[in-house]
Design an enzyme around this catalytic site. Structure first.
Site, PDB file in Angstrom:
ATOM      1  N   ILE A  47       0.847  -1.203   0.000  1.00  0.00           N
ATOM      2  CA  ILE A  47       0.000   0.000   0.000  1.00  0.00           C
ATOM      3  C   ILE A  47       0.877   1.246   0.000  1.00  0.00           C
ATOM      4  CG2 ILE A  47      -1.756   1.274   1.304  1.00  0.00           C
ATOM      5  CD1 ILE A  47      -2.681  -1.484   0.245  1.00  0.00           C
ATOM      6  N   HIS A  49       0.568   4.609   1.346  1.00  0.00           N
ATOM      7  CA  HIS A  49      -0.322   5.272   2.294  1.00  0.00           C
ATOM      8  C   HIS A  49      -0.431   6.768   2.022  1.00  0.00           C
ATOM      9  CE1 HIS A  49      -0.870   1.770   4.860  1.00  0.00           C
ATOM     10  NE2 HIS A  49       0.399   1.500   4.652  1.00  0.00           N
ATOM     11  N   VAL A 172      26.473 -10.299   7.744  1.00  0.00           N
ATOM     12  CA  VAL A 172      27.343  -9.532   8.640  1.00  0.00           C
ATOM     13  C   VAL A 172      27.246 -10.156  10.030  1.00  0.00           C
ATOM     14  CG1 VAL A 172      27.772  -7.277   9.677  1.00  0.00           C
ATOM     15  CG2 VAL A 172      27.021  -7.438   7.285  1.00  0.00           C
TER      16      VAL A 172
END
Lengths: 469, 432
Positions: A47, A49, A172
């Site tokens: 979405i 927004h 990492v």
């Protein structure tokens, strides 16, 4: 020593990489998974927004509204699908209208345009399938939908095109502060950079806490979703939200950019940063709650369900910036909703921060635009025939449900940062995303992938790392 | 635009038998369009035997059965196009077809036979919670990987659903060296043929757990195991009955869905029970000149019945093209099913258009023992068959003859009724 290392190839990391790739910098994105868009960025609502939900004055509010405005242009520049379908927030009782008014007021403060509270009757004219219990709605015309995979991949490909190196399947393990810059110890050896950008999603707290004494804590907030067949895709045209609660924006009902219907997400706080399994309770909750927004949802049309983890920081705000005790280390943490919407703005925001750390000199040869995979289905018959004449592999449909050709699959594997797994092909082309959920195309896609990568069928993966168990 | 009397969509057992029948009834301008690289359809991956007992009175493998029909089609010089997929059909019977050599082309047909087959219900439709790792396949996908691509997807297998493909794959995976630990079935009865349960599970000591389902999937990237639980009468898992099975492969055989995307886009009326088109005695759909047969019409148990049904569609299409088919003057007489019978194909009959006896095929929705299947014209019983057992996995049939209507007149409805036999009823299997 590199100039910049970005940890995480999600949509934030890739948007930052792309914005920094304009400059003469040595940049590397490290990602523990075998592809970009493997974490939060791949399992969310897709979405864009409006920006009414975030607290006025917050970073979330600012970047959401900016990102929403930037999305249209970025979708054209980088060739990913985006549509302003408009959003609605429903309420069920007269006394809840004040809740809508509060959102409206908040939205105005945040700079959201053209919002309006509609009566049930007015709303039904726009959205006839609203549930019988809907009393009034807040209409947000600027709300939109985007393909989260293609957006993420588009940013990554454009960054790669402009010289950013992607070290995939590189995890990492620790970060060492040096006199100037940082040394990263990974399972593939050590790397050094002047500036480290921590866009590690649900793991951002882990990396932050390796370099700073001001600890942060991210809770993976699991959201289960159900995706319905395209026959249900036009059941609503707007994204329908319920009145938000502390835990988020509640269960939404929305068409996806590709024409399916999406229901979800739940919001369940967990600790395991990898626990993307759906639960029976979660799926039941979606079904139970979504009918409050939209009536008679054809729930028998569910074709798949999935879960994603939002990176919720305890403060509930985006944390973007350098910790006082770790200059040169830029956190992009707590990027939960509206993170996808904000990504274009996050890219620019972090670029400006990097400009404060090192000199940014524009590249002459920067390529602004990226061209996505040619969508055979969207071409005219003349264009289709032209394409098949040049490349007969476009004349073979591999995924019958979505109408995806062999040509598109080969393009997905051969382009920069190409697909290495079945899910990688799926996210780039949509092959296997249709109603049979890859029942028919799996063997064919496996064969193509094996041939292109010179692998045996047994070495073809659905997703994940080569060495994972 | 290319013109063609009869285009047949799909070159599997249904499409081939329909083409052969149409050709034998005087239609020469035929085109079979097949999306795979060769004719034969899904039979090409069904390398087990048991096909053709009714048609050829022999036990053939799937490819052998297909080959007999392919050979007949070749001998009759029926044109076909492989590696070609129909993208669209208009209600006016204009087809859009794509392949590698000719690109996208349009073909105007006088008549169309739909024979696209069916697909398997995916995991998502079953709402099984958990992760989505590698190692979960529909049974048919695994069948293709093992039998065509020579790739065994795993070594320790759990199968959910006891549809025929799942049962066949339990044996197949076992023969290939995998350990099939269990077959779980949600319903209190199997969805497959009795003979497959005996030959594929019992003979290999593979347990079948009825009223069980998968409640959890473990393993994020690769499947590590599944948890089964018993379900109650509402198919809800019963807490405390969970049992964990370590496995690297989960096969799903939980139902087949006729593949009617093209039919729906054409606007053909559909039957919500079969998920196939509504057809009349001629296997004609709601669009005149469009016929349908095989698993795209309704899911069959045996391929022999597919071939038989497809030949009916082929003959009627030939009649239609040659102008020998009576126009529909009325809605036809509805065929209604009662007493646990879920549907019938056809669901409407026009006696005026019956050139041959019509086989009405149907399935029951549960297991019934010691019962009758009766055929009524309104309230007059024309026929009844005693059955020791009827199950959802096996298709049943009744034959409608034109004489019935001549003798008893035109009824309001034709009824097929499942009736419990009384205790003292000693009549034995009527038509068997």
């Amino acid at each position: 020593m590199r100039d910049v290392i970005i940890i995480g190839a999600g949509v934030s990391g890739c948007a930052i990489a792309r914005e920094l790739s304009r400059y003469e910098l040595d940049i590397c994105v490290v990602e523990k998974e075998s592809d970009v868009c493997e974490g939060t960025s791949k399992a969310n609502s897709g979405i864009v927004h409006g920006g009414f939900d975030a607290k006025p004055g917050s970073l979330k509010a600012k970047l959401n509204v900016q990102g929403n405005i930037l999305m249209e242009e970025m979708s054209k520049t980088l060739d990913f699908p985006f549509k302003r379908n408009g959003s609605m927030v429903i309420c069920e009782r007269p006394e809840e209208v004040s809740g809508l008014e509060k959102l409206l007021e908040q939205g105005v403060k945040n700079g959201v345009q053209e919002m309006k509270i509609l009566t049930r009757e007015q709303a039904l004219e726009l959205e006839p399938n609203l549930a019988d219990g809907v009393y009034a709605v807040l209409h947000i015309p600027s709300g939109g939908i985007v393909c989260p995979f293609e957006m993420n991949i588009a940013y990554a490909e454009n960054a790669a095109q402009n010289g950013v190196e992607f070290c995939l399947e590189t995890e990492v393990q620790s970060i060492e502060k040096m006199e100037k810059g940082f040394r990263l110890h990974t399972d593939q050896g050590t790397m050094e950079a002047t500036c480290v950008i921590n866009a590690a999603g649900v793991y951002a707290d882990v990396f932050h806490n390796m370099v700073s004494e001001q600890k942060i804590h991210i809770t993976p907030r699991r959201g289960d979703y159900c995706l319905l067949d395209k026959t249900a895709g036009s059941y609503v045209s707007h994204t329908i939200f319920q009145l938000p609660t502390e835990k988020g924006k509640g269960i939404l009902v929305s068409p996806t950019i590709h024409g399916n219907l999406l229901l979800g997400p739940t919001a369940i706080d967990i600790e395991d940063k990898e626990a993307t399994a759906t639960t029976a309770a979660g799926l039941a909750e979606i079904m139970e709650k979504s009918v409050r927004s939209v009536k008679n949802i054809p729930t028998r049309q569910v074709i798949t369900s999935f879960a994603g983890l939002r990176a919720h920081e305890d403060q509930g705000e985006f944390i973007i910036g350098e910790p006082e005790d770790a200059r040169g280390f830029i956190d992009v943490a707590g990027i939960e909703s509206p993170g996808l919407t904000s990504a274009p703005a996050v890219g620019l925001y972090v670029r400006d921060m990097v400009a404060g750390i090192m000199e940014l000199k524009e590249k002459k040869e920067f390529v602004e635009t990226r061209k996505g995979i040619t969508r055979f289905k969207e071409l005219s018959m003349e264009e289709q025939n032209e394409l098949i004449r040049k490349n007969p592999s476009y004349g073979r449909i591999v995924c019958r449900c979505e109408g995806i050709t062999e040509g598109e699959i080969l393009d997905a594997v051969r382009r920069p940062l190409g697909a290495r797994t079945l899910d990688g092909i799926k996210r780039r082309t949509r092959a296997g995303m249709g109603r049979c959920q890859a029942g028919f195309c799996t063997p064919k896609t496996m064969e193509l992938l094996a041939k292109e990568l010179h692998l045996e069928l047994k070495d073809i993966r659905k997703n994940g790392r080569r060495d994972a168990q | 635009m290319k013109q063609c009397d009869l285009v047949i969509v799909g070159g599997g057992p249904a499409g081939l038998a329909a083409a052969i029948a149409a050709k034998k009834n005087g239609i020469n301008d035929i085109l079979i369009v097949e999306r795979d690289e060769k004719l034969g359809g899904i039979l090409n991956q069904c390398i087990h035997n048991g096909f053709g007992l009714h048609t050829f009175h022999e036990e053939l493998t799937g490819p052998e059965y297909a080959y007999r029909f392919i050979q007949m089609a070749e001998e009759l010089e029926i044109p076909y196009m492989t590696g070609s997929m129909v993208l669209d059909i208009t209600p006016e019977k204009k087809l859009t077809v794509i392949n590698r050599t000719e690109g996208v082309m349009e073909i105007q047909a006088k008549s169309v036979i739909l024979a696209m087959g069916c697909r398997e219900r995916p995991r998502g439709a079953l709402n099984i919670p958990g992760y989505r790792p590698m190692g979960i396949y529909s049974a048919g996908t695994a069948q293709r990987l093992v039998n065509v691509d020579g790739f065994l997807p795993g070594k320790e297998v759990v199968i959910l659903g006891s549809g025929d493909i799942g049962l066949i794959m339990a044996r197949r995976m076992t023969l290939e060296g995998a350990k099939v630990k269990v077959v779980a079935e949600l319903m209190p009865y199997s969805g497959g043929l009795k003979r497959n349960i005996v030959q594929c599970l019992d003979d290999f000591g593979i347990p079948l757990k009825l009223s069980h389902t998968v409640v959890e999937i473990k393993g994020k990237q690769k499947l590590e195991g599944v948890t089964l639980a018993r379900v109650d009468e509402h198919n809800r898992p019963i807490p405390g009955t969970e049992e964990y099975y370590a496995c690297d492969t989960l096969l799903l055989s939980c139902g087949l869905i006729p593949e009617n995307e093209l039919s729906r886009e054409m606007g053909i009326a559909m039957n919500p029970v079969t998920n196939g088109p509504v057809v009349d005695e001629s296997l004609e759909t709601s669009i005149p000149g469009v016929f349908v047969c095989g698993n795209v019409l309704h899911v069959h148990d045996l391929v022999d019945f597919v071939s038989e049904e497809a030949a009916v569609a082929g003959r009627n299409a030939a009649d239609y093209i040659r102008g020998n088919m009576e126009e529909k003057k009325s809605q036809g007489i509805p065929v209604e099913t009662e007493g646990g019978i879920r549907y019938s194909v056809p669901s409407v009959v026009e006696p005026e258009r019956m050139h041959e006896p019509v086989k009405v095929r149907f399935r029951v929705g549960n297991v019934y023992t010691n019962c009758y299947i009766s055929l009524y014209l309104d309230d007059i019983r024309i026929q009844r068959k005693k059955r020791q057992i009827v199950t959802p996995g096996e298709m049943e049939e009744m034959v409608l003859k034109k004489e019935f209507f001549q003798e008893y007149g035109r009824p309001e409805k034709i009824r097929i009724v499942l009736e419990q036999a009384k205790q003292d009823d000693r009549e034995v299997n009527g038509n068997e």
